[in-house]
Design a protein around this motif. Structure first.
Motif, PDB file in Angstrom:
ATOM      1  N   ILE A   1      11.046   6.039  18.712  1.00  0.00           N
ATOM      2  CA  ILE A   1      11.831   5.472  17.621  1.00  0.00           C
ATOM      3  C   ILE A   1      13.058   6.353  17.387  1.00  0.00           C
ATOM      4  O   ILE A   1      12.905   7.499  16.962  1.00  0.00           O
ATOM      5  CB  ILE A   1      11.023   5.376  16.321  1.00  0.00           C
ATOM      6  CG1 ILE A   1       9.754   4.530  16.523  1.00  0.00           C
ATOM      7  CG2 ILE A   1      11.875   4.784  15.196  1.00  0.00           C
ATOM      8  CD1 ILE A   1       8.853   4.491  15.307  1.00  0.00           C
TER       9      ILE A   1
ATOM     10  N   ARG B   1       4.063   6.718   9.934  1.00  0.00           N
ATOM     11  CA  ARG B   1       5.277   6.141  10.532  1.00  0.00           C
ATOM     12  C   ARG B   1       6.009   5.253   9.542  1.00  0.00           C
ATOM     13  O   ARG B   1       7.242   5.325   9.389  1.00  0.00           O
ATOM     14  CB  ARG B   1       4.907   5.322  11.772  1.00  0.00           C
ATOM     15  CG  ARG B   1       6.141   4.675  12.445  1.00  0.00           C
ATOM     16  CD  ARG B   1       5.784   3.403  13.176  1.00  0.00           C
ATOM     17  NE  ARG B   1       5.278   2.387  12.286  1.00  0.00           N
ATOM     18  CZ  ARG B   1       6.035   1.658  11.456  1.00  0.00           C
ATOM     19  NH1 ARG B   1       7.346   1.829  11.424  1.00  0.00           N
ATOM     20  NH2 ARG B   1       5.490   0.757  10.665  1.00  0.00           N
ATOM     21  N   GLU B   2       5.248   4.400   8.850  1.00  0.00           N
ATOM     22  CA  GLU B   2       5.866   3.491   7.892  1.00  0.00           C
ATOM     23  C   GLU B   2       6.507   4.257   6.740  1.00  0.00           C
ATOM     24  O   GLU B   2       7.560   3.867   6.230  1.00  0.00           O
ATOM     25  CB  GLU B   2       4.822   2.504   7.362  1.00  0.00           C
ATOM     26  CG  GLU B   2       5.329   1.508   6.337  1.00  0.00           C
ATOM     27  CD  GLU B   2       6.339   0.525   6.881  1.00  0.00           C
ATOM     28  OE1 GLU B   2       7.078  -0.065   6.072  1.00  0.00           O
ATOM     29  OE2 GLU B   2       6.401   0.352   8.117  1.00  0.00           O
TER      30      GLU B   2
ATOM     31  N   SER C   1       9.773   6.010   8.187  1.00  0.00           N
ATOM     32  CA  SER C   1      10.826   5.045   8.525  1.00  0.00           C
ATOM     33  C   SER C   1      10.344   3.645   8.165  1.00  0.00           C
ATOM     34  O   SER C   1       9.894   2.888   9.020  1.00  0.00           O
ATOM     35  CB  SER C   1      11.164   5.115  10.017  1.00  0.00           C
ATOM     36  OG  SER C   1      12.187   4.204  10.353  1.00  0.00           O
TER      37      SER C   1
ATOM     38  N   THR D   1       9.800  -0.183   7.377  1.00  0.00           N
ATOM     39  CA  THR D   1      10.399  -1.455   7.801  1.00  0.00           C
ATOM     40  C   THR D   1      10.439  -2.357   6.578  1.00  0.00           C
ATOM     41  O   THR D   1       9.429  -2.535   5.896  1.00  0.00           O
ATOM     42  CB  THR D   1       9.564  -2.110   8.908  1.00  0.00           C
ATOM     43  OG1 THR D   1       8.208  -2.258   8.456  1.00  0.00           O
ATOM     44  CG2 THR D   1       9.563  -1.261  10.158  1.00  0.00           C
TER      45      THR D   1
END
Length: 566
Positions: free
Chosen positions: A2, A190-191, A194, A196
């Motif tokens: 990513i 992860r969320e 960064s 979504t």
């Protein structure tokens, strides 16, 4: 990875590390951030982590990459990397700051690593680690070197194993939990790092923006109002959304202030109610449908089963008989006709001639209409303009071509779908949202009913309230009418076009001259000039959002036709 690619201008070492981590075997469930921006850094205003590795069952590793061909220190503790200036901030201090910034961020969200290792390392991608001697400012295991490029995954696991051992020795209460971090936990981290998301403007803000954009008159409107003040008889023509009704209301106000008795007439009930509301409290202004004014003058009530003969011939003649009596004095000094193309018949104009001081030939008036594009009540070659020009000699024409109602994407779709591209020279609401127009294709009535329910639910999910949504169709026998008759469960469907407590529905004719934040256009099937006129008139009622239910594959949305596959 990513993001999934690395910039062409990235440092050579970062590119090497990126490829090494991306292609390392046994890392299919790893997540690796590259150039992760840190908005709130623990030691500086902001920063960036070269790599953040989230490895399920292993841990988290923050990596600072140094690709310099030469690294040196001096007796004062300063570092010099390649040709960079000397600095007291070591690469390990830099990596530590990035690591603790990320750790602090995760701790605030209850995602800090309490049962698995998390640490940092510096990757010297051009130097062997034996050339970096041990020092009190860093751990030996926190050094990765050029040789680790060939087995990046093994190197990351080696460092995390060392961090685990060190944490067990130095952190009170630390105990490694088998299998941590799980894949689910890694995905949550992860969320968090960064997220979504889709952040869209809500209808409430769209309404505020729309009101700001439409609060001031356009240059076209100012020029028109100035001309009305100088010229006794003016004919304003412009496509949908160019502000004709705003001009009508403002002209009526200005003439009322000057002491004139003003009649504002139009054809349909909703426009009558709208203009009555806009001009409420001004005693010298009468706002009425032309047939309502005829009924008042004639002293009659239209039969409930009245047809075209009554409204086109009998009622105008009855009103004209009273208005031409010797004892009748014209009650109005100034006449405003909105949607003039709908009432431009000799019978109607005979009546208005008798109501105006000076008549149509010498009186003062403002007529506004869209004779070429919205003549949905007339048939034949006469669009009404010739009739007005014949009956009102010397009337001064003025054209409007700045759209101030529709978002550009809605307005241009209406023009293109009806074969009228380029009607508006400019759109005041210039911002264009390709998702503002959706076209749904159906083949059966039951499919259309389902799509109608989905369309209402979609608009509600986007934040539009029931009062913001109007369903329009070319005919009374529409999908909305059938939903009412068949008791089909369409979300919050009202009883008619005037039931403003729920989703309104009715014909395009009924909603002529009006507007709504969101419009669903249904029963669009077949192809002829009359339908093109109706498509244009209906679609241009939508200020921000338009959904079209049709059998026609050629009526595509701005990007592509969205065919329902259920």
């Amino acid at each position: 990875m990513i993001p999934p690619t690395i910039a062409d201008d990235a440092a050579p070492g970062e590119r090497d590390a990126f490829v090494a981590l991306r292609d390392a075997p046994g890392t299919h469930d790893w997540i690796v951030f590259h150039s992760l921006a840190i908005g709130r850094h623990v030691t500086q205003r902001e920063g960036e982590a070269d790599f953040v590795v989230l490895a399920p069952s292993h841990g988290i590793l923050v990596i600072e990459v140094k690709s310099h061909l030469r690294v040196q220190t001096d007796t004062t503790g300063r570092w010099k990397l390649g040709k960079d200036d000397w600095t007291h901030r070591s690469p390990f201090t830099q990596a530590s700051g990035e690591f603790h910034s990320i750790l602090s961020f995760l701790r605030q969200r209850s995602l800090d690593p309490v049962a698995f290792p998390a640490g940092y390392a510096v990757w010297f991608t051009s130097i062997a680690k034996q050339n970096i001697p041990p020092g009190i400012g860093w751990n030996e295991w926190a050094v990765l070197d050029a040789g680790d490029l060939g087995h990046a995954a093994t190197a990351v696991r080696r460092v995390l194993t060392a961090v685990d051992t060190d944490s067990a020795d130095t952190q009170r209460g630390y105990r490694r939990a088998a299998g941590e971090p799980t894949l689910e936990r890694v995905n949550r981290i992860r969320e968090a790092l960064s997220p979504t998301f889709v952040a869209e403007i809500k209808p409430a803000e769209l309404k505020r923006r729309r009101e700001r954009e439409m609060a001031a008159f356009t240059e076209d409107q100012v020029r028109t109002l100035d001309l009305i003040g100088r010229v006794p008889r003016v004919l304003v023509e412009g496509p949908a959304g160019t502000g004709k009704t705003y001009i009508a209301a403002e002209a009526a106000r200005r003439h009322a202030v000057d002491g004139d008795r003003v009649l504002v007439v139009m054809f349909n009930r909703l426009l009558e109610e709208h203009l009555t509301s806009q001009l409420a409290g001004i005693d010298s202004v009468v706002t009425a449908r032309i047939h309502a004014e005829m009924e008042r003058v004639a002293g009659v009530h239209s039969p409930t089963d009245a047809g075209a003969d009554w409204y086109n011939e009998q009622l105008p003649l009855a009103a004209l008989e009273k208005a031409t009596a010797s004892s009748f004095d014209p009650p109005y000094d100034f006449l405003v006709v909105d949607e003039a193309q709908d009432i431009a018949s000799d019978a109607n104009l005979d009546f208005l001639d008798a109501m105006l001081v000076g008549g149509l030939g010498r009186g003062r008036m403002l007529l506004l209409g869209d004779f070429s594009n919205q003549n949905i009540f007339r048939s034949g070659v006469d669009d009404g303009r010739e009739t007005i020009e014949r009956r009102v000699p010397g009337i001064a024409p003025i054209d409007l071509d700045t759209n101030c109602r529709n978002q550009r994407s809605v307005g241009t779709w209406a023009e293109d779908a009806s074969g009228r591209s380029g009607l508006c020279r400019t759109f005041r609401r210039e911002h264009s949202d390709e998702r503002a127009v959706s076209v749904k294709i159906y083949s059966t009535r039951s499919e259309e009913a389902r799509l109608l329910d989905e369309a209402v639910r979609q608009l509600r999910s986007e934040g539009f309230g029931p009062k913001d949504i109007v369903i329009l169709a070319p005919y009374r026998d529409s999908a909305a009418q059938r939903a009412i008759d068949d008791r089909f469960a369409v979300s919050t469907l009202g009883s008619s076009i005037r039931d403003s407590s729920y989703v309104r529905w009715g014909t395009i004719h009924e909603f002529k001259g009006m507007e709504a934040p969101a419009v669903i256009l249904t029963d669009i099937t077949g192809s002829n000039q009359r339908l093109s006129n109706l498509i244009y008139a209906g679609a241009t009622r939508a200020q921000d959002r338009l959904i079209v239910l049709t059998t026609r594959d050629d009526l595509s949305a701005p990007e592509k036709t969205q065919r329902d596959e259920h």
